[in-house]
Design an enzyme around this catalytic site. Structure first.
Site, mmCIF file in Angstrom:
data_model
loop_
_atom_site.group_PDB
_atom_site.id
_atom_site.type_symbol
_atom_site.label_atom_id
_atom_site.label_comp_id
_atom_site.label_asym_id
_atom_site.label_seq_id
_atom_site.Cartn_x
_atom_site.Cartn_y
_atom_site.Cartn_z
ATOM 1 N N LYS A 1 0.813 -1.219 0.000
ATOM 2 C CA LYS A 1 0.000 0.000 0.000
ATOM 3 C C LYS A 1 0.845 1.267 0.000
ATOM 4 C CE LYS A 1 -4.095 -2.216 1.768
ATOM 5 N NZ LYS A 1 -3.567 -3.602 1.977
HETATM 6 C C1 LIG Z 1 -4.330 -4.641 1.590
HETATM 7 C C2 LIG Z 1 -3.565 -5.882 1.452
HETATM 8 C C3 LIG Z 1 -3.995 -6.919 0.622
HETATM 9 C C4 LIG Z 1 -5.296 -6.848 -0.144
HETATM 10 O O1 LIG Z 1 -5.337 -5.764 -1.031
HETATM 11 P P1 LIG Z 1 -6.682 -5.410 -1.824
HETATM 12 O O2 LIG Z 1 -6.721 -3.930 -1.880
HETATM 13 O O3 LIG Z 1 -7.785 -6.003 -1.055
HETATM 14 O O4 LIG Z 1 -6.537 -5.997 -3.157
HETATM 15 C C5 LIG Z 1 -3.186 -8.024 0.496
HETATM 16 N N1 LIG Z 1 -2.040 -8.154 1.185
HETATM 17 C C6 LIG Z 1 -1.598 -7.181 2.007
HETATM 18 C C7 LIG Z 1 -0.339 -7.395 2.754
HETATM 19 C C8 LIG Z 1 -2.333 -6.017 2.162
HETATM 20 O O5 LIG Z 1 -1.888 -5.068 2.978
#
Ligand SMILES: *Cc1c(COP(=O)(O)O)cnc(C)c1O
Length: 475
Positions: A121
């Site tokens: 993210k």
């Molecule tokens: C947020 C997150 C996901 C899932 O991401 P999406 O936005 O739901 O596709 C997967 N793995 C990690 C480590 C995350 O922080």
């Protein structure tokens, strides 16, 4: 190629890109979509047209300039994207920003966790914080960002916004349902423009509270609310470049690749789909779920029905509803906003999404779904470590397991590694007997003092807390 993936069907947007809501409302330009988050009719913003990737202009670029070029058709030429991208990715701990690691013949891991909070993210949110700051400074405005997190979004958003002059940020997390590393990454940031609320409930409760705050027009206007959850279009746009970079590193556009993505909200895999829609040659898109498997059930049997959220070893995918799916639904329904709004209203009402059969069949041909439970996640971490020495976090492991069920001998499989293993040390230790160490920048995380406020799952109380905080911060 089918209609949804054929590049260049719609003309590339000329000049500034325009947006509309999946439920019909006209949207504005990129800056207004960035600040607005959710569309006023409850839908999600999508671009009026999908631009085409210009591969020759991307060849040989480092990650930051490549990202700026891929995002520019969505953002328009007025924003200093090259500078903002360079700034966002300068602090990453790997010179390639998003390195590819080979585990086996035809099997690669795309490491998306070298940013400041060790999860993918950071790639989108670091840029978002800077975009917000730039646009707000130009307009002479301030905003309050309100978001719900199952762990990683919150820490990455707080990291991206801490100390920024024109932003106050309030993040709701489900109390006791995020890992200690994740909680500490949020609650140890001591900046006056950051508020952490620990809600007595699960992630969907937090998300419902955020949605309700946005639905309260007076509250929304007064605080100038904005979102950073994966419903914000700018986040999806900022997640497209790493798929392009990885595929090009392995020979695109001359060679097709497959991707396996651990997802809950359908945000990260939607970005992979968008890259494909823009002309990236992608064979299979593997949607990897944990026990909260609404997407896998949908792809297997057109069963998109809400079930209670159950905690798992991959908590950032513990969701009951995949918010970003609405954007794909809109495309599957041939961009028919009325039909999309109808399906979404039924879903909100009855908890089951009635996706028309032809649209479901198209989805099932585009995506391969797979779910594994916690025991299989541990087993996969063990198996991968034994086979290649690679230490995968539990989210990445879910995708590695899914990838094995969908691998093709004719295309390389690229697995999105979404978190650093040190973010989930207990699960990793349980699987392979090794407790992964935090990187140097976070080594003292467990010694830093925490600051957060526990609140009940109650809209009025949460609104009071956010209002008091925002008034203090903006006053
Ligand atoms: C947020 C997150 C996901 C899932 O991401 P999406 O936005 O739901 O596709 C997967 N793995 C990690 C480590 C995350 O922080």
């Amino acid at each position: 190629m089918d209609e949804l993936t054929a590049p260049g069907l719609l003309p590339a947007a000329a000049g500034a890109a325009r947006y509309r809501s999946t439920r019909g409302a006209a949207g504005g330009d990129f800056a207004s979509v960035l600040l607005g988050g959710l569309a006023p009719d409850g839908g999600l913003y999508v671009p009026e047209a999908w631009p085409k990737l210009e591969f020759p202009a991307l060849a040989g670029l480092r990650y930051a300039p490549l990202a700026a070029r891929v995002i520019e058709p969505f953002a328009g030429e007025d924003l200093p994207l090259a500078r903002l991208c360079a700034d966002s990715y300068a602090g990453f701990a790997h010179p390639a920003t998003v390195p590819l690691v080979q585990l086996d013949t035809g099997l690669f891991v795309l490491e998306l966790f070298h940013g400041p909070t060790l999860a993918f993210k950071d790639l989108a949110l670091g840029l978002l914080g800077r975009l917000f700051d730039h646009v707000l400074a130009e307009r002479g405005e301030r905003i309050t960002i309100v978001g719900a997190t199952s762990g990683d979004t919150g820490s990455a958003a707080i990291e991206a916004c801490r100390g920024r002059e024109r932003i106050a940020i309030a993040i709701l997390h489900p109390r006791g349902r995020v890992s200690e590393v994740q909680r500490r990454q949020m609650t140890t940031v001591r900046a006056p423009n950051v508020l952490n609320l620990a809600v007595e409930g699960d992630f969907d409760d937090c998300q419902a509270l955020v949605k309700a705050m946005f639905a309260d027009a007076a509250f929304r206007e007064r605080l100038r609310l904005s979102a950073v959850n994966s419903i914000n279009w700018a986040r999806i746009a900022a997640q497209i470049p790493y798929y392009v970079a990885a595929a090009m590193a392995l020979g695109a556009p001359g060679r097709a690749v497959d991707f396996a993505v651990p997802t809950g909200n359908f945000g990260n895999v939607l970005a992979a789909w968008a890259a494909r829609r823009m002309g990236l040659p992608v064979g299979r898109l593997v949607v990897a779920s944990n026990r909260n498997d609404i997407l896998a059930r949908f792809l297997a049997a057109n069963d998109m029905s809400r079930r209670p959220v159950e905690p798992s070893l991959s908590p950032s995918m513990d969701i009951g509803v995949s918010s970003n799916f609405e954007r794909l639904l809109f495309e599957l329904l041939r961009r028919d906003a009325e039909a999309t709004a109808r399906v979404m209203a039924d879903f909100a009402h009855g908890g089951r999404m009635a996706v028309p059969q032809p649209a479901w069949m198209e989805a099932a041909s585009l995506f391969h779904g797979h779910r594994i439970d916690d025991a299989e996640t541990i087993e996969e971490m063990r198996r991968v470590h034994r086979a290649s020495g690679y230490v995968a976090d539990p989210h990445t492991a879910v995708a590695l397991a899914a990838a094995r069920t969908a691998a093709s001998p004719s295309r390389p499989m690229i697995v999105a590694a979404t978190a650093h293993p040190a973010k989930f040390p207990d699960a990793v230790e349980r699987a392979i007997g090794i407790r992964p160490a935090l990187p140097p920048a976070l080594a003292d995380l467990y010694d830093r003092p925490e600051d957060y406020r526990a609140v009940p799952n109650d809209l009025a109380e949460v609104q009071r807390a956010v209002l008091a905080f925002a008034s203090r911060n903006n006053g």
